[in-house]
Design a protein around this motif. Structure first.
Motif, PDB file in Angstrom:
ATOM      1  N   THR A 173       0.818  -1.219   0.000  1.00 12.58           N
ATOM      2  CA  THR A 173       0.000   0.000   0.000  1.00 12.58           C
ATOM      3  C   THR A 173       0.848   1.264   0.000  1.00 12.58           C
ATOM      4  O   THR A 173       0.330   2.354  -0.209  1.00 12.58           O
ATOM      5  CB  THR A 173      -0.906   0.048   1.251  1.00 12.58           C
ATOM      6  OG1 THR A 173      -0.069   0.007   2.420  1.00 12.58           O
ATOM      7  CG2 THR A 173      -1.890  -1.107   1.278  1.00 12.58           C
ATOM      8  N   ILE A 529      -6.910  -2.364  -4.657  1.00 10.92           N
ATOM      9  CA  ILE A 529      -7.830  -1.726  -3.715  1.00 10.92           C
ATOM     10  C   ILE A 529      -7.602  -2.349  -2.333  1.00 10.92           C
ATOM     11  O   ILE A 529      -6.877  -3.330  -2.206  1.00 10.92           O
ATOM     12  CB  ILE A 529      -9.315  -1.883  -4.135  1.00 10.92           C
ATOM     13  CG1 ILE A 529      -9.709  -3.361  -4.186  1.00 10.92           C
ATOM     14  CG2 ILE A 529      -9.591  -1.215  -5.478  1.00 10.92           C
ATOM     15  CD1 ILE A 529     -11.196  -3.577  -4.395  1.00 10.92           C
ATOM     16  N   ASN A 583     -15.221   3.821   2.304  1.00  9.63           N
ATOM     17  CA  ASN A 583     -15.460   4.008   0.872  1.00  9.63           C
ATOM     18  C   ASN A 583     -15.899   2.677   0.266  1.00  9.63           C
ATOM     19  O   ASN A 583     -15.120   1.721   0.214  1.00  9.63           O
ATOM     20  CB  ASN A 583     -14.190   4.524   0.199  1.00  9.63           C
ATOM     21  CG  ASN A 583     -14.405   4.797  -1.281  1.00  9.63           C
ATOM     22  OD1 ASN A 583     -15.525   4.635  -1.792  1.00  9.63           O
ATOM     23  ND2 ASN A 583     -13.354   5.207  -1.963  1.00  9.63           N
ATOM     24  N   GLU A 588     -10.636   0.564  -8.923  1.00  6.96           N
ATOM     25  CA  GLU A 588      -9.267   0.985  -8.650  1.00  6.96           C
ATOM     26  C   GLU A 588      -9.132   2.497  -8.834  1.00  6.96           C
ATOM     27  O   GLU A 588      -9.611   3.051  -9.825  1.00  6.96           O
ATOM     28  CB  GLU A 588      -8.329   0.255  -9.634  1.00  6.96           C
ATOM     29  CG  GLU A 588      -6.872   0.508  -9.354  1.00  6.96           C
ATOM     30  CD  GLU A 588      -5.974  -0.316 -10.274  1.00  6.96           C
ATOM     31  OE1 GLU A 588      -6.493  -1.053 -11.138  1.00  6.96           O
ATOM     32  OE2 GLU A 588      -4.752  -0.220 -10.116  1.00  6.96           O
ATOM     33  N   ASP A 589      -8.511   3.141  -7.867  1.00 13.15           N
ATOM     34  CA  ASP A 589      -8.210   4.572  -7.919  1.00 13.15           C
ATOM     35  C   ASP A 589      -9.439   5.461  -7.683  1.00 13.15           C
ATOM     36  O   ASP A 589      -9.345   6.666  -7.821  1.00 13.15           O
ATOM     37  CB  ASP A 589      -7.548   4.943  -9.265  1.00 13.15           C
ATOM     38  CG  ASP A 589      -6.645   6.162  -9.129  1.00 13.15           C
ATOM     39  OD1 ASP A 589      -6.122   6.391  -8.019  1.00 13.15           O
ATOM     40  OD2 ASP A 589      -6.460   6.883 -10.128  1.00 13.15           O
ATOM     41  N   THR A 591     -11.034   7.161  -5.360  1.00 16.98           N
ATOM     42  CA  THR A 591     -10.829   7.649  -3.999  1.00 16.98           C
ATOM     43  C   THR A 591     -11.738   8.840  -3.750  1.00 16.98           C
ATOM     44  O   THR A 591     -11.990   9.627  -4.655  1.00 16.98           O
ATOM     45  CB  THR A 591      -9.345   8.047  -3.855  1.00 16.98           C
ATOM     46  OG1 THR A 591      -8.558   6.869  -3.968  1.00 16.98           O
ATOM     47  CG2 THR A 591      -9.060   8.737  -2.546  1.00 16.98           C
ATOM     48  N   ASN A 606      -9.587   5.552   0.253  1.00 13.74           N
ATOM     49  CA  ASN A 606      -9.396   4.826  -0.999  1.00 13.74           C
ATOM     50  C   ASN A 606     -10.449   3.724  -1.093  1.00 13.74           C
ATOM     51  O   ASN A 606     -11.136   3.427  -0.109  1.00 13.74           O
ATOM     52  CB  ASN A 606      -7.985   4.246  -1.012  1.00 13.74           C
ATOM     53  CG  ASN A 606      -6.927   5.335  -1.024  1.00 13.74           C
ATOM     54  OD1 ASN A 606      -6.834   6.104  -1.969  1.00 13.74           O
ATOM     55  ND2 ASN A 606      -6.155   5.430   0.046  1.00 13.74           N
ATOM     56  N   GLU A 609     -11.603   1.293   1.799  1.00 14.66           N
ATOM     57  CA  GLU A 609     -10.830   1.683   2.980  1.00 14.66           C
ATOM     58  C   GLU A 609     -11.723   2.420   3.978  1.00 14.66           C
ATOM     59  O   GLU A 609     -12.701   3.059   3.596  1.00 14.66           O
ATOM     60  CB  GLU A 609      -9.672   2.606   2.551  1.00 14.66           C
ATOM     61  CG  GLU A 609      -8.685   2.916   3.664  1.00 14.66           C
ATOM     62  CD  GLU A 609      -7.591   3.899   3.240  1.00 14.66           C
ATOM     63  OE1 GLU A 609      -6.485   3.816   3.777  1.00 14.66           O
ATOM     64  OE2 GLU A 609      -7.860   4.757   2.359  1.00 14.66           O
ATOM     65  N   HIS A 629     -11.479  14.898  -3.301  1.00 19.20           N
ATOM     66  CA  HIS A 629     -10.686  14.139  -4.271  1.00 19.20           C
ATOM     67  C   HIS A 629     -11.540  13.877  -5.506  1.00 19.20           C
ATOM     68  O   HIS A 629     -12.606  13.247  -5.404  1.00 19.20           O
ATOM     69  CB  HIS A 629     -10.239  12.812  -3.635  1.00 19.20           C
ATOM     70  CG  HIS A 629      -8.999  12.234  -4.243  1.00 19.20           C
ATOM     71  ND1 HIS A 629      -7.743  12.461  -3.738  1.00 19.20           N
ATOM     72  CD2 HIS A 629      -8.827  11.430  -5.325  1.00 19.20           C
ATOM     73  CE1 HIS A 629      -6.842  11.822  -4.475  1.00 19.20           C
ATOM     74  NE2 HIS A 629      -7.482  11.197  -5.451  1.00 19.20           N
ATOM     75  N   CYS A 631     -13.628  12.516  -8.149  1.00 17.68           N
ATOM     76  CA  CYS A 631     -14.058  11.115  -8.168  1.00 17.68           C
ATOM     77  C   CYS A 631     -15.099  10.808  -9.228  1.00 17.68           C
ATOM     78  O   CYS A 631     -15.347   9.640  -9.548  1.00 17.68           O
ATOM     79  CB  CYS A 631     -14.620  10.741  -6.801  1.00 17.68           C
ATOM     80  SG  CYS A 631     -15.950  11.836  -6.281  1.00 17.68           S
TER      81      CYS A 631
END
Ligand code: K7E
Ligand code: CUA
Ligand code: CA
Length: 646
Positions: A173, A529, A583, A588-589, A591, A606, A609, A629, A631
């Motif tokens: 990570t 993830i 979340n 993937e990605d 966030t 993320n 997370e 962020h 998204c």
């Protein structure tokens, strides 16, 4: 060979001799008193952009001579770099020099919420009132965990010189998961993981991390002996790589600076520049010789097992006596103090596992110590510690750190000469043995300007591949556009695949990079993830909501683009609010961020997370809790009303 450092093996190119004369060689060699700090920092004449040096010379054909990585293409290597007094660690792509990520470690990072979320605060360490114990740090050395003599891609370890803490970074990570404060030491500088167990053959991977402490301090440091530094001491620490608890410490004579471990897992070395045990600058330079000390891990752990140790102050960590007086018999000694040139800096283990190279700093030499001979000393079969030295060769002024190409060559940074010198270890040994035809200096390259650490691709492993060398330079004032009185530092990338070194790129570095490692990209295996079940406080659709217990309010919320699960969060002034956010996006990605205006809250979550923050709702009003962020197309609309009733 048992020779004195005074009769140096000298050998050099005429060009360097000229350069030395120009710099005033004798003045530098005789550094003394107050002049030294100036000497080390700025004695070099104002350096000019490399015009005459080898850097600008046309290079012969090279295998890896371009640093260019076309758009959309990926780098070959990761460079994990310490961040100095920024307190962080950075990930840089090699050869492009592109900064890929910053890992907050001992610093605060509002982007990820490091030092803001409860989870990160618990790792960094808090005072009884929940505030951070420290919010500064000074990272110098970052090293990876090993298996079978090379990186296993599991962990990175990094030191905090200011508060003597060690941090562990999970490489899946790239986040810190543990920080440990070392007891009874100050100026924790050198750090190195072991490469295998000294006894158990099956353990061919990292289970310990060794930590050298540079500054002497009272033992314990509780107000005693303030005016009697002769009673102060320095300890060397061993931390368990798995639990991150301090296993044991060794009291030494002199100080412990940088650290390197043997490939056989049996010994760990540290250079000592203050064998004088002095508290004064002049006193630290009083002796013509200092030392590179080797610690016998197996013997230390045996003493610990047998209860032959003391403890210091409130700490329960066993402390073994590694001072000379208690270790006069080599057959039982836990420490072997090998004399080397004055005030050495840097000790590095060669990838063939045979040698340790200790650079001189105030001596223009590098000392090559043969591991097998140190073992012989511990077996009582070597007359003197100094006999473990197989070469002590002159390289240039201010040698600091050494990297290796896996082909028998060493690359040593020369802080004062502003160069990297490539030299052949076996030829240096032959020269030291009397073969004056052995040309051990292979090449020199001017760098811009004062190099500290230099390290090669995979150079600290048995898979050293001799492709790239990174020179981390200070005082790089004219290499980039000026950005105010504070200039960036330079990371210079050097192609070492050919006989001659070739400078191929300048990268900027935010002050201040010290040591780093260059790791082949296939070693690094990151997660895509997170696993939601790794978080005991995860919030699910069922638990999402607001729970009140007296004036403690727990807000449990989840995010899924482009919304938070609670459009309105209502609390009362004076409430202690804990906000936990999971979340639920799985892409993937993908966030999300979570910021609350006027409440100093900002962190990201993320995919899969969970993070939490706790704060006092002390300001009445309406506050838009919003996603920071980017998204989703509706990222700007992703917000909730945080209402605090007066
Ligand atoms: Cu030379 Cu702290 Cu490794 Cu910096 S140390 S350069
Ligand atoms: Cu969620 Cu931006
Ligand atoms: Ca000294």
């Amino acid at each position: 060979m048992g020779k004195d450092t005074k009769d140096l093996n000298t050998q050099d190119t005429p060009a360097l001799e000229n350069r030395r004369r120009f710099l005033g060689r004798s003045a530098l060699l005789g550094l003394a008193g107050a002049g030294v700090s100036m000497g080390l920092a700025g004695c070099k004449e104002e350096a000019k952009p490399a015009a005459a040096g080898t850097a600008a010379a046309p290079a012969p054909a090279h295998a890896a001579s371009s640093h260019e990585v076309a758009p959309g293409q990926l780098d070959e290597y990761y460079h994990f770099s310490s961040g100095g007094h920024s307190g962080e660690v950075r990930i840089i792509g090699i050869p492009s020099g592109r900064e890929l990520r910053r890992i907050p470690v001992f610093n605060i990072d509002p982007m990820v919420g490091w030092g803001i979320t409860n989870e990160s605060k618990a790792i960094i360490g808090t005072n009884p009132d929940g505030s951070l114990k420290y919010n500064t740090g000074d990272t110098h050395h970052v090293h990876g965990s090993y298996k079978d003599g090379t990186y296993d891609g599991r962990w990175l370890f990094v030191n905090d010189k200011i508060h003597s803490r060690i941090a562990r970074i999970r490489m899946d990570t790239m986040e810190v998961d543990k920080i440990t404060e070392l007891p009874n030491v100050m100026g924790f500088h050198g750090i190195f993981p072991d490469k295998r167990d000294p006894v158990d053959e099956k353990i061919n991977y990292t289970t310990r991390v060794f930590c050298g402490a540079e500054f002497h301090c009272p033992l314990p440091n509780d107000g005693r002996d303030l005016d009697d530094p002769s009673k102060w001491g320095a300890l060397f620490s061993c931390v368990d790589a798995e639990t991150m608890e301090v296993r044991w410490q060794v009291r030494v004579d002199g100080n412990m600076d940088l650290t390197a471990t043997s490939y056989d897992g049996k010994l760990v070395a540290s250079n000592q520049y203050n064998t004088e045990n002095s508290a004064e600058l002049g006193g630290m330079m009083a002796s013509e010789h200092d030392a590179c000390v080797f610690l016998n891990v197996e013997r230390i752990e045996k003493l610990v097992k047998e209860g032959k140790f003391t403890t210091i102050g409130k700490s329960k960590v066993p402390v073994v006596d590694g001072r000379k007086a208690a270790n006069s018999d080599p057959k039982t000694a836990v420490t072997c103090y090998v004399p080397v040139g004055k005030n050495p800096h840097g000790v590095n283990a060669s990838p063939d596992g045979k040698y340790f190279v200790c650079a001189g700093k105030l001596s223009p030499t590098s000392t090559v110590i043969e591991l097998a001979l140190v073992h012989k000393w511990f077996a009582g079969e070597l007359a003197k510690e100094r006999d473990a030295v197989v070469a002590e060769v002159e390289l240039g002024l201010g040698p600091l750190h050494t990297g290796f190409d896996g082909k028998g060559n060493a690359y040593t940074s020369l802080f004062l000469d502003s160069q990297v010198v490539k030299w052949n270890i076996e030829k240096a040994i032959a020269f030291a043995k009397g073969d004056k035809t052995a040309k051990y200096v292979v090449d020199r390259l001017d760098v811009n300007y004062q190099p500290g650490h230099g390290f090669a691709s995979m150079g600290e492993t048995k898979e050293a591949d001799g492709k790239y060398f990174n020179s981390g330079n200070k005082f790089s004032k004219d290499r980039f556009l000026p950005v105010g009185p504070l200039h960036p530092e330079t990371e210079q990338l050097i192609d070492i695949s050919g006989e001659k070194m070739k400078l191929i790129a300048d990268h900027t570095a935010y002050p201040e990079p010290h040591d780093g490692i260059i790791v082949r990209r296939d070693v690094v295996k990151t997660r895509k993830i997170y696993n939601m079940d790794d978080f005991p406080n995860k919030v699910t659709a069922e638990t999402s909501g607001i729970e009140r217990k007296g004036n403690k309010v727990h807000v449990r919320m989840l995010s899924m683009a482009p919304a938070f699960s609670l459009p309105i969060i209502r609390v009362k002034k004076g409430d202690e609010v804990t906000l936990t956010l999971t979340n639920h996006d799985k892409i993937e990605d993908l966030t999300h961020g979570c910021a609350i205006p006027n409440y100093n809250i900002n962190f990201i979550v993320n995919p899969q997370e969970t993070k939490s923050v706790t704060f006092k709702a002390d300001k009445p009003g309406a506050f838009w809790l919003y996603c920071t962020h980017f998204c989703h197309a509706l990222h700007l609309e992703m917000r909730s009303r945080f209402l605090v009733e007066a």
